[in-house]
Every structure is written in C-alpha cells, then in structure tokens.
Design a protein around this motif. Structure first.
Motif, PDB file in Angstrom:
ATOM      1  N   ARG A 243       0.942  -1.126  -0.057  1.00  0.00           N
ATOM      2  CA  ARG A 243       0.155  -0.175  -0.107  1.00  0.00           C
ATOM      3  C   ARG A 243       0.882   1.315  -0.008  1.00  0.00           C
ATOM      4  NH1 ARG A 243      -3.899   0.988   4.862  1.00  0.00           N
ATOM      5  NH2 ARG A 243      -1.947   0.461   6.251  1.00  0.00           N
ATOM      6  N   LYS A 244       2.012   1.096   0.830  1.00  0.00           N
ATOM      7  CA  LYS A 244       2.994   2.399   0.788  1.00  0.00           C
ATOM      8  C   LYS A 244       3.629   2.358  -0.476  1.00  0.00           C
ATOM      9  CE  LYS A 244       4.061   1.811   5.656  1.00  0.00           C
ATOM     10  NZ  LYS A 244       4.892   1.827   6.604  1.00  0.00           N
ATOM     11  N   GLY A 245       3.792   1.633  -1.528  1.00  0.00           N
ATOM     12  CA  GLY A 245       4.428   1.657  -2.759  1.00  0.00           C
ATOM     13  C   GLY A 245       5.744   0.921  -2.809  1.00  0.00           C
ATOM     14  N   MET A 246       5.850   0.373  -1.820  1.00  0.00           N
ATOM     15  CA  MET A 246       7.339  -0.386  -1.614  1.00  0.00           C
ATOM     16  C   MET A 246       7.400  -1.219  -2.305  1.00  0.00           C
ATOM     17  SD  MET A 246       7.785  -0.222   2.470  1.00  0.00           S
ATOM     18  CE  MET A 246       9.379  -1.141   2.649  1.00  0.00           C
ATOM     19  N   ARG A 247       8.757  -1.454  -3.136  1.00  0.00           N
ATOM     20  CA  ARG A 247       9.073  -2.493  -4.053  1.00  0.00           C
ATOM     21  C   ARG A 247       9.555  -3.913  -3.350  1.00  0.00           C
ATOM     22  NH1 ARG A 247      11.617   0.172  -9.581  1.00  0.00           N
ATOM     23  NH2 ARG A 247      10.527   2.294  -9.377  1.00  0.00           N
ATOM     24  N   ASN A 248       9.576  -4.758  -4.023  1.00  0.00           N
ATOM     25  CA  ASN A 248       9.924  -6.356  -3.447  1.00  0.00           C
ATOM     26  C   ASN A 248      11.465  -5.987  -2.556  1.00  0.00           C
ATOM     27  OD1 ASN A 248       7.721  -7.100  -4.321  1.00  0.00           O
ATOM     28  ND2 ASN A 248       8.620  -8.750  -5.889  1.00  0.00           N
ATOM     29  N   ARG A 249      12.450  -5.292  -3.270  1.00  0.00           N
ATOM     30  CA  ARG A 249      13.836  -5.084  -2.862  1.00  0.00           C
ATOM     31  C   ARG A 249      13.789  -4.400  -1.586  1.00  0.00           C
ATOM     32  NH1 ARG A 249      16.826  -1.050  -3.019  1.00  0.00           N
ATOM     33  NH2 ARG A 249      15.843  -0.115  -4.855  1.00  0.00           N
ATOM     34  N   GLU A 250      12.943  -3.596  -1.524  1.00  0.00           N
ATOM     35  CA  GLU A 250      12.653  -2.610  -0.295  1.00  0.00           C
ATOM     36  C   GLU A 250      12.065  -3.549   0.785  1.00  0.00           C
ATOM     37  OE1 GLU A 250      12.192   1.730  -2.100  1.00  0.00           O
ATOM     38  OE2 GLU A 250      10.625   0.454  -2.456  1.00  0.00           O
ATOM     39  N   ILE A 251      11.127  -4.165   0.333  1.00  0.00           N
ATOM     40  CA  ILE A 251      10.476  -4.961   1.561  1.00  0.00           C
ATOM     41  C   ILE A 251      11.132  -6.150   1.883  1.00  0.00           C
ATOM     42  CG2 ILE A 251       8.428  -6.739   1.724  1.00  0.00           C
ATOM     43  CD1 ILE A 251       6.906  -5.141  -0.435  1.00  0.00           C
ATOM     44  N   ALA A 252      11.962  -6.746   1.115  1.00  0.00           N
ATOM     45  CA  ALA A 252      13.112  -7.758   1.345  1.00  0.00           C
ATOM     46  C   ALA A 252      14.033  -7.115   2.401  1.00  0.00           C
ATOM     47  CB  ALA A 252      13.633  -8.470   0.246  1.00  0.00           C
ATOM     48  N   GLU A 253      14.487  -6.078   2.384  1.00  0.00           N
ATOM     49  CA  GLU A 253      15.483  -5.339   3.295  1.00  0.00           C
ATOM     50  C   GLU A 253      14.801  -4.927   4.446  1.00  0.00           C
ATOM     51  OE1 GLU A 253      16.933  -1.944   0.998  1.00  0.00           O
ATOM     52  OE2 GLU A 253      18.001  -3.029  -0.275  1.00  0.00           O
ATOM     53  N   GLU A 254      13.754  -4.638   4.407  1.00  0.00           N
ATOM     54  CA  GLU A 254      12.846  -4.167   5.603  1.00  0.00           C
ATOM     55  C   GLU A 254      12.653  -5.444   6.414  1.00  0.00           C
ATOM     56  OE1 GLU A 254      10.894  -1.843   8.624  1.00  0.00           O
ATOM     57  OE2 GLU A 254      11.999  -1.241   6.510  1.00  0.00           O
ATOM     58  N   LEU A 255      12.452  -6.555   5.829  1.00  0.00           N
ATOM     59  CA  LEU A 255      12.161  -7.827   6.745  1.00  0.00           C
ATOM     60  C   LEU A 255      13.350  -8.746   6.979  1.00  0.00           C
ATOM     61  CD1 LEU A 255       8.649  -8.768   4.992  1.00  0.00           C
ATOM     62  CD2 LEU A 255       8.923  -7.597   7.132  1.00  0.00           C
ATOM     63  N   GLY A 256      14.189  -8.348   6.245  1.00  0.00           N
ATOM     64  CA  GLY A 256      15.463  -9.226   6.313  1.00  0.00           C
ATOM     65  C   GLY A 256      15.264 -10.649   5.736  1.00  0.00           C
ATOM     66  N   VAL A 257      14.637 -10.535   4.650  1.00  0.00           N
ATOM     67  CA  VAL A 257      14.755 -11.955   3.929  1.00  0.00           C
ATOM     68  C   VAL A 257      14.898 -11.673   2.343  1.00  0.00           C
ATOM     69  CG1 VAL A 257      12.631 -12.644   5.137  1.00  0.00           C
ATOM     70  CG2 VAL A 257      12.105 -11.170   3.074  1.00  0.00           C
ATOM     71  N   THR A 258      14.741 -12.609   1.468  1.00  0.00           N
ATOM     72  CA  THR A 258      15.237 -12.463  -0.057  1.00  0.00           C
ATOM     73  C   THR A 258      13.940 -11.794  -0.711  1.00  0.00           C
ATOM     74  OG1 THR A 258      14.533 -14.568  -0.472  1.00  0.00           O
ATOM     75  CG2 THR A 258      16.884 -14.377   0.303  1.00  0.00           C
ATOM     76  N   GLU A 259      14.394 -11.457  -1.902  1.00  0.00           N
ATOM     77  CA  GLU A 259      13.147 -10.959  -2.734  1.00  0.00           C
ATOM     78  C   GLU A 259      12.382 -12.106  -3.199  1.00  0.00           C
ATOM     79  OE1 GLU A 259      13.697  -7.841  -5.931  1.00  0.00           O
ATOM     80  OE2 GLU A 259      15.882  -7.777  -5.127  1.00  0.00           O
ATOM     81  N   GLY A 260      12.981 -13.433  -3.357  1.00  0.00           N
ATOM     82  CA  GLY A 260      12.084 -14.445  -3.806  1.00  0.00           C
ATOM     83  C   GLY A 260      11.167 -14.925  -2.664  1.00  0.00           C
ATOM     84  N   THR A 261      11.694 -14.691  -1.503  1.00  0.00           N
ATOM     85  CA  THR A 261      10.740 -14.604  -0.377  1.00  0.00           C
ATOM     86  C   THR A 261       9.406 -14.128  -0.218  1.00  0.00           C
ATOM     87  OG1 THR A 261      12.378 -15.879   1.146  1.00  0.00           O
ATOM     88  CG2 THR A 261      10.426 -14.831   2.336  1.00  0.00           C
ATOM     89  N   VAL A 262       9.686 -12.679  -0.526  1.00  0.00           N
ATOM     90  CA  VAL A 262       8.837 -11.548  -0.844  1.00  0.00           C
ATOM     91  C   VAL A 262       7.716 -12.074  -1.844  1.00  0.00           C
ATOM     92  CG1 VAL A 262       8.152  -9.305  -1.199  1.00  0.00           C
ATOM     93  CG2 VAL A 262      10.197 -10.017   0.246  1.00  0.00           C
ATOM     94  N   LYS A 263       8.438 -12.480  -3.188  1.00  0.00           N
ATOM     95  CA  LYS A 263       7.345 -12.892  -4.202  1.00  0.00           C
ATOM     96  C   LYS A 263       6.696 -13.997  -3.417  1.00  0.00           C
ATOM     97  CE  LYS A 263      10.542 -11.239  -7.856  1.00  0.00           C
ATOM     98  NZ  LYS A 263      11.452 -11.687  -9.016  1.00  0.00           N
ATOM     99  N   ALA A 264       7.277 -14.880  -3.072  1.00  0.00           N
ATOM    100  CA  ALA A 264       6.243 -16.257  -2.646  1.00  0.00           C
ATOM    101  C   ALA A 264       5.158 -15.916  -1.814  1.00  0.00           C
ATOM    102  CB  ALA A 264       7.282 -17.135  -1.982  1.00  0.00           C
ATOM    103  N   TYR A 265       5.708 -14.904  -0.660  1.00  0.00           N
ATOM    104  CA  TYR A 265       4.623 -14.265   0.064  1.00  0.00           C
ATOM    105  C   TYR A 265       3.368 -13.544  -0.676  1.00  0.00           C
ATOM    106  CZ  TYR A 265       6.917 -14.729   4.640  1.00  0.00           C
ATOM    107  OH  TYR A 265       7.455 -15.368   5.849  1.00  0.00           O
ATOM    108  N   LEU A 266       3.950 -12.733  -1.520  1.00  0.00           N
ATOM    109  CA  LEU A 266       2.529 -12.131  -2.319  1.00  0.00           C
ATOM    110  C   LEU A 266       1.920 -12.857  -3.090  1.00  0.00           C
ATOM    111  CD1 LEU A 266       4.868  -8.798  -3.744  1.00  0.00           C
ATOM    112  CD2 LEU A 266       3.145  -9.094  -1.665  1.00  0.00           C
TER     113      LEU A 266
END
Length: 205
Positions: A157-180
């Motif tokens: 909702r804030k417009g964050m990209r997968n890379r930014e979300i991954a950095e925020e959560l301390g996980v990989t971009e692949g993990t973020v994609k799987a979550y989404l």
C-alpha cells in the motif's frame, strides 16, 4: 399493524409504494425525502420498520444507517435501491441491515422482504444473493490473514518494491514474491496493483 417509515426522494416511487402497501399489514406512518428528514422522522414517529433508499440528498441511506446504529438504534431497516456497490453491501451487512431490495425487482419481492423482516428474518434480493455470498467468503479470507501477510499488504500500500520490502524484513526478494503470490491466491486477486488499490479493504478486518 407494522408502522413503517418510507424514506425516498422520488415522489413517484413514494406514491407507487404507498399504493403497493395499501390494504396490507404495513401502515406508512410517514415519508421523508432526505437523510436529515429521515433521522428526524425516526425520532418523532418511532416506526417499527424503516424502508430506506440509498441515494438521497442531505445524507445517503448508508449515512442514515450509520447514524442510527451509532446511536444504538435497533430499528429494523430495509434498503430499497436502484443499485448498490460492493463497498455499500459490505457496510450494510456490517451495520446489520435486515433487508435489501432492488427497485427493478418484482414488487412481490418487496412484500416478501417486509414480511420476513417483520418476522425477525433477513432477506436479500435474489439478484444480489450471489454477490453477498462472494463478499462474505472474501471477508472470511481477510479475517484469516496472518500478521506477516497484513504487514506485507501494508508495505505494498505504501508503494514499496520487493527489494525494499525484503530489506525491511531481512529476507530475500524471492521470499517476498512467494509471500505475495500466496496473498494473491488467498484474496482472489490477480496482481500487485489490485492489492495496492484495495489494501484498505483487505486490512479493514
């Protein structure tokens, strides 16, 4: 005899409904053509049932319903409308409306609805029934969102990209994609854009 307040801003609709309810067990004790007039009439007339149009000047039917419930009113309410969108359907259900009838339906449906509501049952126009079930199922899915899923929706909702979300959560971009992807499946949506647009709806529960 059930005392009924009719709230609709179209004189022809009011006249037609007055004719339809004549010689029934429903007595129209008052009519109102705006939201404010409806609330005033409820206070003055103390009807048993309110037949309420959604689109009115001076406060829509949904706004009237909000104010009645906020004041703790247990008044039985039937919405009578030409059209109702998903957000209004969800809010009407949350505000415990007892009946919903479309204006283009068979007049017999309105009589069935009023009889059901008077007897303590809920009644939804057949044309809306499938939508109500679908929205109910979707609301159930929203309620089952895990805290991490809600957090991810907030990031989108804030417009964050997968890379930014991954950095925020301390996980990989692949993990973020799987979550989404799992969130898309759970909510029955097709893409990130729809998730961002409807984020407030999904996080409301």
């Amino acid at each position: 005899m059930t005392r009924l307040l009719l709230a609709d801003d179209h004189p022809m609709i009011r006249a037609a409904l007055e004719m339809l309810l004549r010689n029934t067990d429903f007595e129209i004790v008052g009519m109102a053509g705006s939201g404010e007039a409806t609330l005033q009439s409820v206070d003055e007339l103390r009807p048993d049932l309110l037949l309420l149009d959604i689109q009115m000047p001076g406060g829509t039917g949904i706004e009237v319903l909000r104010r009645l419930r906020a004041a703790g009113s247990p008044l039985r309410v039937v919405l009578l409308t030409a059209a109702i969108d998903d957000a209004q359907l969800l809010e009407a259900k949350a505000l415990k409306v007892q009946g919903i009838v479309l204006k283009n339906s068979d007049p017999a449906f309105l009589l069935d609805c009023l009889e059901s509501v008077r007897a303590g049952r809920n009644w939804v126009d057949p044309e809306l029934a499938a939508r109500v079930r679908r929205l109910g199922a979707r609301a159930g899915r929203r309620a089952s969102l895990a805290p991490r899923e809600r957090q991810l929706i907030g990031f989108v909702r804030k417009g964050m990209r997968n890379r930014e979300i991954a950095e925020e959560l301390g996980v990989t971009e692949g993990t973020v994609k799987a979550y989404l992807h799992a969130i898309f499946e759970k909510l029955g949506i097709g893409n990130r854009t729809e998730l961002a647009i409807r984020a407030d709806e999904f996080l409301a529960s």
